[in-house]
Design a protein around this motif. Structure first.
Motif, PDB file in Angstrom:
ATOM      1  N   ASP A 157      -6.746  13.997 -11.870  1.00 46.13           N
ATOM      2  CA  ASP A 157      -5.943  12.873 -11.406  1.00 46.13           C
ATOM      3  C   ASP A 157      -5.542  13.035  -9.947  1.00 46.13           C
ATOM      4  O   ASP A 157      -5.461  12.055  -9.206  1.00 46.13           O
ATOM      5  N   PHE A 176       1.406  -4.996 -10.367  1.00 40.92           N
ATOM      6  CA  PHE A 176       1.658  -3.663 -10.887  1.00 40.92           C
ATOM      7  C   PHE A 176       1.555  -3.610 -12.408  1.00 40.92           C
ATOM      8  O   PHE A 176       1.280  -2.571 -12.995  1.00 40.92           O
ATOM      9  N   TYR A 208       0.841  -1.197   0.000  1.00 39.50           N
ATOM     10  CA  TYR A 208       0.000   0.000   0.000  1.00 39.50           C
ATOM     11  C   TYR A 208       0.869   1.237   0.000  1.00 39.50           C
ATOM     12  O   TYR A 208       0.608   2.213  -0.698  1.00 39.50           O
ATOM     13  N   VAL A 256      -8.951  -0.696  -3.971  1.00 40.92           N
ATOM     14  CA  VAL A 256      -8.708  -0.413  -2.561  1.00 40.92           C
ATOM     15  C   VAL A 256      -9.938   0.234  -1.933  1.00 40.92           C
ATOM     16  O   VAL A 256     -10.317  -0.061  -0.802  1.00 40.92           O
ATOM     17  N   PHE A 306      -6.018  10.319  -6.709  1.00 46.91           N
ATOM     18  CA  PHE A 306      -4.978   9.981  -5.731  1.00 46.91           C
ATOM     19  C   PHE A 306      -5.394  10.393  -4.331  1.00 46.91           C
ATOM     20  O   PHE A 306      -5.144   9.680  -3.361  1.00 46.91           O
ATOM     21  N   ILE A 325      -3.388   2.720 -12.070  1.00 42.84           N
ATOM     22  CA  ILE A 325      -3.424   3.331 -10.739  1.00 42.84           C
ATOM     23  C   ILE A 325      -4.859   3.618 -10.320  1.00 42.84           C
ATOM     24  O   ILE A 325      -5.256   3.370  -9.183  1.00 42.84           O
ATOM     25  N   ILE A 345       1.064  13.412  -7.766  1.00 46.66           N
ATOM     26  CA  ILE A 345       0.382  14.636  -7.359  1.00 46.66           C
ATOM     27  C   ILE A 345       1.360  15.802  -7.424  1.00 46.66           C
ATOM     28  O   ILE A 345       1.027  16.878  -7.941  1.00 46.66           O
ATOM     29  N   PHE A 380      -6.558   0.491  -9.441  1.00 46.40           N
ATOM     30  CA  PHE A 380      -6.087   0.025  -8.136  1.00 46.40           C
ATOM     31  C   PHE A 380      -6.776   0.799  -7.022  1.00 46.40           C
ATOM     32  O   PHE A 380      -7.199   0.239  -6.013  1.00 46.40           O
ATOM     33  N   ILE A 382       1.735  16.920 -10.941  1.00 46.35           N
ATOM     34  CA  ILE A 382       0.544  17.599 -11.471  1.00 46.35           C
ATOM     35  C   ILE A 382       0.432  19.004 -10.884  1.00 46.35           C
ATOM     36  O   ILE A 382       0.082  19.957 -11.581  1.00 46.35           O
ATOM     37  N   LEU A 399      -7.597   7.894  -2.890  1.00 45.33           N
ATOM     38  CA  LEU A 399      -6.827   6.710  -2.505  1.00 45.33           C
ATOM     39  C   LEU A 399      -6.149   6.923  -1.153  1.00 45.33           C
ATOM     40  O   LEU A 399      -6.251   6.093  -0.249  1.00 45.33           O
ATOM     41  N   PHE A 444      -0.653   2.996 -17.456  1.00 46.24           N
ATOM     42  CA  PHE A 444      -0.119   3.483 -16.188  1.00 46.24           C
ATOM     43  C   PHE A 444      -1.210   4.142 -15.352  1.00 46.24           C
ATOM     44  O   PHE A 444      -1.504   3.731 -14.237  1.00 46.24           O
TER      45      PHE A 444
END
Lengths: 409, 300
Positions: B273, B37, A197, B239, B277, B232, A208, B235, A211, B280, B228
């Motif tokens: 994006d 991955f 994880y 999760v 993240f 992600i 991030i 994934f 970006i 996540l 890619f």
């Protein structure tokens, strides 16, 4: 050992299977934009031949790997014994270090600016590798967004220099400290995550960061990047481009030595032992009374510190940075340096960085295949030599105490 | 309201693609506790094979939706073959190794496959032949949902139902569930665990390839790097729903797709994006077990 009848048969089957697998990619090349198709049947032959040979080697290597775990003495053990001798016999390693050091000092006088410039890049990756080695190699925390700290250092210097006119030498420690601070900040929320994880979250943080650098126009100037960053100065002396390159080169040599010294001392220190313990078994480590949060955060901070430092030098060397220098591929590159070098091993990381950066630069023919090779190297190293090219010298202590015990008992 | 419905349908479409890919992650993780991955790369390979097949056929003068079906079948076969080979080469020799080893091996595989397609094909974006037919019956709803979106929703729903049925009723599905619960025990009662793992990779790859083909013909262009980001996000979806949990992966995919579409539509699309993240990271910190997952106590 000659391959047996059966392994040749398997190799043939593997070759056929891979010819089938690569058929659409290696043979056909379609351009749907122009409506053109190119057929490259000759590639099929190469794939078949290459896979056939590789399959035989693979078979032998795998069966050797199994045998190695059964029987004790083998080629690789002689190798590690040899490396142990090299690293522990003073009469052996002192001349080697002296020789390398002399070569490093004389390098700018022996080669031209172009070569020196490439060497600077390689040395940067040595320091990056040493930094990531703390997080991944010693503490066992897989960090896939490591290049973000490098970017933080580079942007710190770029902004300080272009907006406030702060000098290089003053920014250098600031870059490192800002990097370390970000290391701690990002470390906090992910303290409790387990290995895999953690990898994904750090990957997320890395993306991030990129970006944000790309989209926050007001501060980071977006995708255009920041130009006109000052080169490092020396008592206000005006220097030519060549002289600056040489200057940065020596700076990097000094930094590599400092980083190697520091990580080596850290490794043997109390916190270093705590990292190793954490890597081996988190629960046992915590049970022994080691402060998990502090240990993990310090591993992040130390790793990020070096990245921030190198980031400052990177910005000063290029005088121009944009977000595209800080992609996942760079993180993967640093990671493969650590993996190839042997996790936790300082000399290994140095050698691996040199090999991975210099080889593609000098062999232009392979430069195109560089990432392909990195990927393959990561897989092969994990399967055949997980301890890396130069295995961690820490094993020495264990062996030593074993023989001690044997003598006593 | 119309804008809301548009965002809703596009989020649903996106989400069902994420769900298709997330299923592969979740099934593999459920059985061998490995983040595969390179799964995003399998999705990319599926899309690319479909592009190559349909591109060649279009150039040689064929046309119509039957090409898409044919290309999709070839893509699924190839993705399955790649998934199988991937497991044999990069993961099987590492069974029983420390946890970090297969993960690094997986990252290596992912980089390798990306660059393999880059070198063997092209670094540029290639336009995907527009093969999904325009349905006439959808005309009155055309401002809300397009026919491509309808096809994606239908196909992914069917795939998920098929998967659920496979796992619930077939012999191999039973073996998969047994292996997931306890690998050693499954081996003791005579289940060929290696075969179950291979089958899991193959099924995951098939679903990813279906996703790849659908996305390719929906967005209209692909390159070697699409795996890619998709990987992600999928994934994240896995999760979000609780990794190892199959209905969770579907739910996670839909939630992620919808929230992404609304965030992009009402806030800003530049940080789309970052949003994924962010979700996540938040999930992992606040509720690591996911929406549907149960917290697993670590055994010492």
């Amino acid at each position: 050992m000659l391959p047996g009848h059966r392994s040749i048969k398997t190799a043939l089957r593997t070759a056929l299977w891979f010819m089938f697998l690569t058929l659409p990619f290696m043979v056909v090349r379609v351009n749907t934009l122009k409506g053109e198709v190119e057929w490259r049947w000759q590639n099929m032959l190469w794939v078949g031949l290459a896979v056939f040979l590789l399959a035989i080697v693979w078979d032998i290597a795998l069966s050797n790997r199994h045998k190695r775990s059964d029987r004790k003495p083998s080629a690789s053990q002689t190798l590690s014994r040899l490396s142990q001798r090299v690293f522990h016999d003073k009469t052996v390693y002192l001349p080697i270090i002296a020789g390398v050091f002399c070569l490093a000092l004389l390098f700018p006088w022996l080669f031209n600016t172009y070569q020196v410039n490439i060497m600077v890049l390689a040395l940067m990756f040595v320091v990056l590798g040493l930094g990531l080695n703390i997080t991944v190699g010693l503490a066992g925390l897989l960090d896939l967004g490591y290049i973000a700290f490098f970017a933080v250092g580079a942007y710190t210097y770029a902004l300080l220099n272009t907006k406030f006119g702060v000098g290089f030498w003053f920014s250098l420690p600031i870059g490192g400290i800002v990097g370390a601070t970000f290391g701690i900040l990002l470390g906090f929320p992910i303290l409790r995550l387990r290995g895999d994880y953690l990898a994904i979250v750090t990957l997320g943080f890395g993306s991030i960061a990129k970006i944000v650098f790309e989209n926050w126009e007001e501060v980071f100037n977006g995708a255009k990047g920041i130009a006109g960053i000052g080169r490092p100065g020396l008592f206000n002396i005006e220097m030519s481009l060549e002289a600056t390159t040489t200057y940065i080169y020596y700076l990097m040599v000094a930094l590599v030595m400092f980083a190697a010294f520091m990580t080596n001392r850290l490794k043997e220190s109390r916190i270093g032992r705590a990292w190793l313990a954490l890597r081996e078994d988190e629960i046992a480590c915590v049970t022994m009374g080691i402060d998990m949060a502090r240990t993990k955060l310090s591993a992040y901070a130390f790793g990020a510190f070096w990245a921030g430092l190198v980031g400052v030098i990177f910005a000063a060397r290029n005088t121009y940075i944009n977000p595209n220098s800080f992609t996942f591929m760079e993180s993967a590159l640093v990671l493969s340096v650590v993996v190839l070098g042997g996790m936790g091993s300082i000399v290994g990381v140095m050698i691996a960085a040199m090999v991975l950066i210099l080889l593609p630069e000098y062999l232009r023919a392979v430069a195109e295949y560089r990432m392909l090779v990195f990927g393959a190297v990561m897989v092969l190293m994990m399967i055949f030599r997980p301890q890396g090219l130069v295995s961690n010298v820490h094993r020495y202590y264990r062996k030593h105490s074993e023989t001690d015990a044997a003598q006593k008992g | 309201m119309e804008y809301f419905l548009q965002l809703f349908s596009s989020g649903l479409t996106r989400g069902s693609i994420y769900a298709l890919i997330a299923l592969g992650y979740t099934m593999v993780y459920g059985i061998i506790q490995l983040i595969n991955f390179a799964h995003g790369e399998i999705y990319m390979i599926g899309a690319f094979v479909a592009l190559i097949v349909s591109g060649v056929l279009t150039i040689y003068g064929f046309s119509g939706a039957s090409i898409l079906v044919f290309a999709a079948v070839v893509a699924v076969i190839y993705a399955a073959a790649y998934g199988y080979t991937l497991e044999r080469i990069a993961y099987r020799p590492l069974r029983g190794a420390p946890r970090l080893s297969p993960l690094i091996s997986a990252i290596g595989m992912s980089i390798f496959l990306q660059n393999y397609v880059l070198l063997a094909q092209t670094p540029d974006f290639l336009p995907f032949p527009a093969l999904i037919p325009e349905f006439e019956f959808i005309e009155p709803l055309a401002h809300i949902i397009g026919s491509a979106e309808l096809v994606i929703l239908t196909v992914s729903t069917i795939s998920m139902i098929a998967l659920t049925a496979l796992i619930k009723y077939s012999r191999i599905g039973k073996a998969m569930r047994a292996t997931q619960q306890d690998m050693h025990m499954a081996r003791l009662v005579g289940i060929d665990v290696d075969r179950v793992i291979s089958v899991t990779f193959v099924i995951g790859s098939v679903l990813a390839a279906i996703g790849g083909v659908l996305v390719g013909s929906y967005i209209g262009q692909i390159n070697f790097y699409i795996g890619f980001m998709a990987g992600i996000k999928a994934f994240t979806a896995a999760v979000l729903g609780g990794i190892g949990n199959i209905p969770g992966a579907v739910l996670g995919g839909l939630v992620l797709g919808l929230s992404e579409a609304f965030a992009a539509g009402y806030i800003s699309s530049a940080y789309e994006d970052v949003f994924a993240f962010g979700v996540l990271v938040l999930i992992l910190i606040l509720r690591p077990a996911g929406l549907l997952g149960r917290a697993v106590k670590q055994k010492v």
